[in-house]
Design an enzyme around this catalytic site. Structure first.
Site, PDB file in Angstrom:
ATOM      1  N   ASP A  21      -5.722  13.240  -7.190  1.00 56.45           N
ATOM      2  CA  ASP A  21      -6.441  14.300  -7.912  1.00 56.45           C
ATOM      3  C   ASP A  21      -5.675  14.673  -9.180  1.00 56.45           C
ATOM      4  O   ASP A  21      -4.452  14.563  -9.235  1.00 56.45           O
ATOM      5  CB  ASP A  21      -6.576  15.518  -6.980  1.00 56.45           C
ATOM      6  CG  ASP A  21      -7.599  16.513  -7.501  1.00 56.45           C
ATOM      7  OD1 ASP A  21      -8.364  16.177  -8.423  1.00 56.45           O
ATOM      8  OD2 ASP A  21      -7.623  17.642  -6.979  1.00 56.45           O
ATOM      9  N   HIS A  38      -8.502   8.864 -15.879  1.00 63.10           N
ATOM     10  CA  HIS A  38      -8.806   7.866 -14.839  1.00 63.10           C
ATOM     11  C   HIS A  38      -8.137   6.534 -15.186  1.00 63.10           C
ATOM     12  O   HIS A  38      -7.574   5.865 -14.311  1.00 63.10           O
ATOM     13  CB  HIS A  38     -10.315   7.670 -14.691  1.00 63.10           C
ATOM     14  CG  HIS A  38     -11.048   8.910 -14.267  1.00 63.10           C
ATOM     15  ND1 HIS A  38     -10.599   9.718 -13.246  1.00 63.10           N
ATOM     16  CD2 HIS A  38     -12.199   9.485 -14.723  1.00 63.10           C
ATOM     17  CE1 HIS A  38     -11.446  10.736 -13.089  1.00 63.10           C
ATOM     18  NE2 HIS A  38     -12.409  10.616 -13.976  1.00 63.10           N
ATOM     19  N   LEU A 132       0.737  -4.974   3.438  1.00 65.61           N
ATOM     20  CA  LEU A 132       0.034  -3.686   3.379  1.00 65.61           C
ATOM     21  C   LEU A 132      -1.489  -3.854   3.403  1.00 65.61           C
ATOM     22  O   LEU A 132      -2.030  -4.698   2.690  1.00 65.61           O
ATOM     23  CB  LEU A 132       0.436  -2.986   2.069  1.00 65.61           C
ATOM     24  CG  LEU A 132      -0.285  -1.694   1.725  1.00 65.61           C
ATOM     25  CD1 LEU A 132       0.191  -0.557   2.629  1.00 65.61           C
ATOM     26  CD2 LEU A 132      -0.043  -1.308   0.262  1.00 65.61           C
ATOM     27  N   ARG A 189      -1.854  14.976  -1.253  1.00 63.93           N
ATOM     28  CA  ARG A 189      -2.829  15.328  -2.289  1.00 63.93           C
ATOM     29  C   ARG A 189      -2.068  15.761  -3.534  1.00 63.93           C
ATOM     30  O   ARG A 189      -1.173  16.612  -3.463  1.00 63.93           O
ATOM     31  CB  ARG A 189      -3.768  16.448  -1.839  1.00 63.93           C
ATOM     32  CG  ARG A 189      -4.783  16.763  -2.951  1.00 63.93           C
ATOM     33  CD  ARG A 189      -5.887  17.688  -2.532  1.00 63.93           C
ATOM     34  NE  ARG A 189      -6.903  17.736  -3.590  1.00 63.93           N
ATOM     35  CZ  ARG A 189      -8.174  17.970  -3.404  1.00 63.93           C
ATOM     36  NH1 ARG A 189      -8.629  18.174  -2.192  1.00 63.93           N
ATOM     37  NH2 ARG A 189      -9.023  17.995  -4.409  1.00 63.93           N
TER      38      ARG A 189
HETATM   39  C1  FPP Z   1      -9.708  12.767  -9.194  1.00 64.71           C
HETATM   40  O1  FPP Z   1      -9.343  13.357 -10.424  1.00 64.71           O
HETATM   41  C2  FPP Z   1      -9.840  11.331  -9.314  1.00 64.71           C
HETATM   42  C3  FPP Z   1     -10.988  10.596  -9.116  1.00 64.71           C
HETATM   43  C4  FPP Z   1     -12.259  11.225  -8.752  1.00 64.71           C
HETATM   44  C5  FPP Z   1     -11.049   9.154  -9.283  1.00 64.71           C
HETATM   45  C6  FPP Z   1      -9.854   8.379  -8.854  1.00 64.71           C
HETATM   46  C7  FPP Z   1      -9.808   7.132  -9.658  1.00 64.71           C
HETATM   47  C8  FPP Z   1      -8.691   6.544 -10.100  1.00 64.71           C
HETATM   48  C9  FPP Z   1      -7.347   6.975  -9.735  1.00 64.71           C
HETATM   49  C10 FPP Z   1      -8.772   5.379 -11.017  1.00 64.71           C
HETATM   50  C11 FPP Z   1      -9.372   4.128 -10.476  1.00 64.71           C
HETATM   51  C12 FPP Z   1      -9.038   3.838  -9.067  1.00 64.71           C
HETATM   52  C13 FPP Z   1      -8.835   2.601  -8.568  1.00 64.71           C
HETATM   53  C14 FPP Z   1      -8.635   2.479  -7.108  1.00 64.71           C
HETATM   54  C15 FPP Z   1      -8.765   1.398  -9.389  1.00 64.71           C
HETATM   55  P1  FPP Z   1     -10.331  14.392 -11.098  1.00 64.71           P
HETATM   56  O2  FPP Z   1     -11.198  13.668 -12.036  1.00 64.71           O
HETATM   57  O3  FPP Z   1     -11.061  15.160 -10.039  1.00 64.71           O
HETATM   58  O4  FPP Z   1      -9.313  15.315 -11.853  1.00 64.71           O
HETATM   59  P2  FPP Z   1      -9.479  16.881 -12.157  1.00 64.71           P
HETATM   60  O5  FPP Z   1      -9.496  17.594 -10.830  1.00 64.71           O
HETATM   61  O6  FPP Z   1      -8.240  17.197 -12.947  1.00 64.71           O
HETATM   62  O7  FPP Z   1     -10.735  17.047 -12.925  1.00 64.71           O
END
Ligand code: FPP
Length: 247
Positions: A21, A38, A132, A189
């Site tokens: 997150d 991301h 893994l 988290r």
């Molecule tokens: C949460 O941050 C993250 C996500 C919803 C997406 C997770 C994706 C990645 C880490 C990149 C791609 C993953 C892979 C496995 C290749 P948020 O957008 O909710 O952040 P915020 O709470 O600060 O808005």
């Protein structure tokens, strides 16, 4: 930050789950758009996976896209799906080099064909790897998984394949996407939020929870090792009292 040498290798958790997150906030802090967060989150995934493989962790499950994430603006959903496809292509070598087997849980049928095909390809290509087991939770939510399990149990009862009296924890586990996985011993988290957010609701019953302020794009293997060091300092009682726990 902890290093590999700080870990008790005989007391590694078998399964670590992570709610990644803070990508959006990380990007905003840098004056950039959310997808930039991301994109940088992929580097955090790579280093965490390599770090997990390096210490011989058995299972790592990452919450990559929740059922609720479909409600984000279309542009962000599309960009996330595109990022997933490009990461699967680019990171296959990382997986192979580190003996990592890719798996996925969630409502994979809701992913578009391109994403699903790319995912299945890498799952197939890494299926012989014995290190893994890296699971991506995609279009996943704990309630979705539990309801699906209940429906499948009901069908099996109707078809006389299952007797109501035989339903127990073990039976229920067998109807989940994580069938055969050990339950996560540690949930991490990032970004300072203290919520489960519909992740692995059944499986987390006895899991140790670890929250860090670090935003996901800044997370590296040293942060993973910090969480494991913290986990290893805890006493897990599973409802027993201290005196009943032996080393
Ligand atoms: C949460 O941050 C993250 C996500 C919803 C997406 C997770 C994706 C990645 C880490 C990149 C791609 C993953 C892979 C496995 C290749 P948020 O957008 O909710 O952040 P915020 O709470 O600060 O808005």
């Amino acid at each position: 930050m902890s290093s590999k040498l700080d870990l008790k290798m005989d007391k590694l958790p078998a399964h670590i789950a992570i709610i990644m997150d803070g990508n959006g906030r990380w990007a905003k802090k840098k004056g950039n758009i959310r997808i930039f967060g991301h994109q940088n989150g992929v580097e955090a995934v790579r280093d965490t996976v390599e770090g997990a493989a390096e210490i011989g962790l058995k299972y790592l499950t990452l919450y990559a896209f929740s059922t609720e994430n479909w409600n984000r603006p279309r542009t962000e959903v599309d960009a996330l799906m595109q990022l997933l496809v490009s990461s699967l292509e680019k990171e296959k070598k990382t997986l192979m080099d580190n003996g990592v087997r890719l798996l996925a849980i969630g409502d994979l049928l809701s992913l578009n064909n391109n994403v699903r095909n790319k995912l299945q390809k890498v799952i197939d290509e890494t299926s012989g790897n014995t290190g893994l087991k890296l699971t991506l939770a995609l279009s996943y939510s704990g309630r979705w998984e539990i309801i699906k399990a209940i429906k499948n149990i009901a069908v099996d009862i109707q078809q006389n394949k299952l007797d109501v009296k035989d339903i127990c924890d073990k039976t229920f586990n067998d109807y989940l996407d994580t069938q055969g996985y050990p339950e996560p011993e540690l949930l991490i988290r990032t970004s300072g939020e203290h919520r489960i957010s519909n992740f692995l609701l059944w499986q987390l019953a006895y899991t140790e929870l670890y929250f860090t302020e670090t935003l996901w794009p800044d997370f590296r293997r040293g942060d993973l090792y910090d969480a494991i060091v913290n986990f290893q300092s805890r006493e897990r009682r599973f409802g027993k009292i201290s005196e009943q726990i032996c080393e």
